[in-house]
Motif scaffolding. Structure first.
Motif, short mmCIF file in Angstrom:
data_model
loop_
_atom_site.label_atom_id
_atom_site.label_comp_id
_atom_site.label_asym_id
_atom_site.label_seq_id
_atom_site.Cartn_x
_atom_site.Cartn_y
_atom_site.Cartn_z
N SER A 54 63.94 10.48 61.33
CA SER A 54 64.56 10.37 62.65
C SER A 54 63.94 11.35 63.64
N ARG A 55 63.21 12.33 63.12
CA ARG A 55 62.64 13.35 64.00
C ARG A 55 61.20 13.06 64.40
N GLY A 56 60.52 12.23 63.64
CA GLY A 56 59.14 11.95 64.02
C GLY A 56 58.42 11.14 62.96
N PRO A 57 57.21 10.65 63.30
CA PRO A 57 56.46 9.79 62.39
C PRO A 57 55.89 10.58 61.20
N PHE A 58 55.60 9.86 60.14
CA PHE A 58 55.20 10.47 58.87
C PHE A 58 53.77 10.99 58.88
N VAL A 59 52.83 10.20 59.34
CA VAL A 59 51.42 10.56 59.17
C VAL A 59 51.04 11.87 59.87
N PRO A 60 51.42 12.08 61.14
CA PRO A 60 51.07 13.37 61.75
C PRO A 60 51.64 14.55 60.97
N TRP A 61 52.82 14.36 60.41
CA TRP A 61 53.44 15.42 59.61
C TRP A 61 52.63 15.66 58.33
N LEU A 62 52.23 14.59 57.67
CA LEU A 62 51.45 14.72 56.44
C LEU A 62 50.10 15.39 56.73
N LEU A 63 49.48 15.01 57.84
CA LEU A 63 48.18 15.59 58.18
C LEU A 63 48.32 17.07 58.55
N THR A 64 49.44 17.41 59.17
CA THR A 64 49.68 18.83 59.49
C THR A 64 49.89 19.63 58.21
N LEU A 65 50.62 19.05 57.29
CA LEU A 65 50.80 19.69 55.99
C LEU A 65 49.44 19.91 55.31
N ALA A 66 48.60 18.88 55.34
CA ALA A 66 47.28 18.98 54.71
C ALA A 66 46.43 20.05 55.39
N ARG A 67 46.44 20.06 56.71
CA ARG A 67 45.64 21.07 57.43
C ARG A 67 46.14 22.48 57.12
N ASN A 68 47.45 22.66 57.12
CA ASN A 68 48.00 23.99 56.82
C ASN A 68 47.57 24.46 55.43
N ARG A 69 47.64 23.55 54.47
CA ARG A 69 47.25 23.92 53.10
C ARG A 69 45.77 24.27 53.04
N ALA A 70 44.96 23.49 53.75
CA ALA A 70 43.51 23.75 53.72
C ALA A 70 43.18 25.09 54.37
N LEU A 71 43.81 25.37 55.50
CA LEU A 71 43.53 26.65 56.17
C LEU A 71 44.04 27.82 55.34
N ASP A 72 45.19 27.63 54.68
CA ASP A 72 45.68 28.68 53.77
C ASP A 72 44.63 28.96 52.69
N THR A 73 44.07 27.88 52.16
CA THR A 73 43.06 28.03 51.10
C THR A 73 41.83 28.76 51.62
N LEU A 74 41.40 28.38 52.83
CA LEU A 74 40.24 29.06 53.43
C LEU A 74 40.51 30.54 53.57
N ARG A 75 41.68 30.89 54.06
CA ARG A 75 42.01 32.30 54.29
C ARG A 75 42.10 33.05 52.97
N LEU A 76 42.70 32.41 51.98
CA LEU A 76 42.83 33.06 50.69
C LEU A 76 41.46 33.29 50.06
N LYS A 77 40.60 32.28 50.21
CA LYS A 77 39.25 32.43 49.64
C LYS A 77 38.52 33.57 50.33
N SER A 78 38.71 33.65 51.66
CA SER A 78 37.99 34.70 52.37
C SER A 78 38.51 36.08 51.97
N GLU A 79 39.74 36.13 51.54
CA GLU A 79 40.29 37.40 51.09
C GLU A 79 40.08 37.59 49.59
N ARG A 80 39.36 36.67 49.00
CA ARG A 80 39.08 36.72 47.56
C ARG A 80 40.36 36.80 46.73
#
Lengths: 113, 195
Positions: free
Chosen positions: B78-104
């Motif tokens: 009821s709050r919004g469409p699914f795909v943009p939410w899923l893609l935001t979740l995916a982007r957040n996870r990917a950027l978290d991974t990038l940051r974690l990798k950079s911090e070893r």
């Protein structure tokens, strides 16, 4: 405390995650006051930013990822094949991959996780 | 199903995603399969673009869909469409991974499962199906200046802040802010003009 007009120019950058800490903290403090207009603008900006995902070309994951989808429970032989096909897969990745397979296998069996 | 067939294509897609997510709440594996088949190429493409490594992108893709399986209740149709939410979740996870990798650092399986908020879409969003929207977004981005495009891509795909982008491009901070804001506003106007 800034008023809403002063935030108008940073909603998109906030949704993008590009704001530096001071601006981000300032906007989040304002949002925490319950400003509905700014919250709505942030939602619209989040949607706009989400559209940038389409700049990335679609891509098909490898057999390994497709094998992990829960279409059916993988057999012991299939697990061995994945390991053989991906000899350079590090131990952590392999563990997570197998963990996902076990997870969905358990869902199939109705075992709580 | 009959009523859904009468809806315009884009609305039908939205309705189908919402139905499938609702079925996930009952741990319906078949619904998960359909959601995976519908969106895995878009999600994986985005992850690959951000992470630049197939193995890591696959790992994060598994994580994204596992999060979806476990936390489907956090999506509120009821709050919004699914795909943009899923893609935001995916982007957040990917950027978290990038940051974690950079911090070893190594990501742990029991790391936080916080999902992004669901956000409303403007009315014009419903007028475009995914394929047409992707074409439109790419065309609009192609119409931006190279500087606007570069700055937006650095922020979106690499998770850089204004000041990090300014440093990377050796440009004044205010200039970078203007590039990003004006570029995104142009994208927004272009999408609005689609209807």
């Amino acid at each position: 405390m800034k008023n809403c007009n002063q935030f108008r120019e940073i909603f998109e950058a906030y949704a993008l995650g590009a704001l530096d800490a001071a601006e981000r903290i300032s906007l989040e403090a304002h949002l925490a006051t319950g400003c509905k207009d700014c919250a709505k603008s942030v939602e619209e900006a989040r949607w706009l930013v989400s559209q940038l995902a389409y700049l990335a070309p679609e891509a098909a994951p490898s057999d390994m990822l497709n094998a992990n989808r829960p279409r059916r429970s993988p057999s012991r032989e299939e697990v061995c094949i994945h390991q053989t096909r991906n000899p350079r897969m590090d131990v952590g990745r392999r563990r997570r991959s197998l963990s996902l397979q076990r997870f969905f296998s358990a869902q199939r069996r109705g075992t709580p996780q | 199903v009959f009523l859904a067939a009468l809806l315009p294509t884009a609305n039908r897609e939205l309705s189908l995603d919402a139905t499938l997510v609702h079925r996930l709440l009952q741990k319906d594996v078949s619904a998960f399969e359909q959601l995976y088949d519908r969106h895995c190429r878009t999600v994986y493409g985005l992850l690959l673009r951000i992470l630049q490594q197939a193995g890591t992108a696959e790992e994060v893709a598994q994580d994204v869909f596992l999060q979806l399986w476990r936390n489907a209740g956090q999506y509120d149709e009821s709050r919004g469409p699914f795909v943009p939410w899923l893609l935001t979740l995916a982007r957040n996870r990917a950027l978290d991974t990038l940051r974690l990798k950079s911090e070893r650092q190594r990501r742990r399986e029991d790391q936080t499962e916080e999902l992004p908020p669901v956000f409303a879409a403007p009315e014009y969003e419903k007028q475009l199906d995914e394929k047409r929207r992707a074409e439109k977004v790419r065309a609009l981005m192609g119409s931006l200046t190279p500087q606007q495009k570069k700055a937006i891509e650095l922020a979106y795909f690499e998770g850089l802040s204004h000041s990090e982008i300014a440093a990377a491009l050796k440009e004044p901070l205010g200039t970078v802010k203007s590039w990003i804001r004006n570029g995104l506003l142009r994208l927004k106007e272009g999408l609005q003009a689609t209807t």
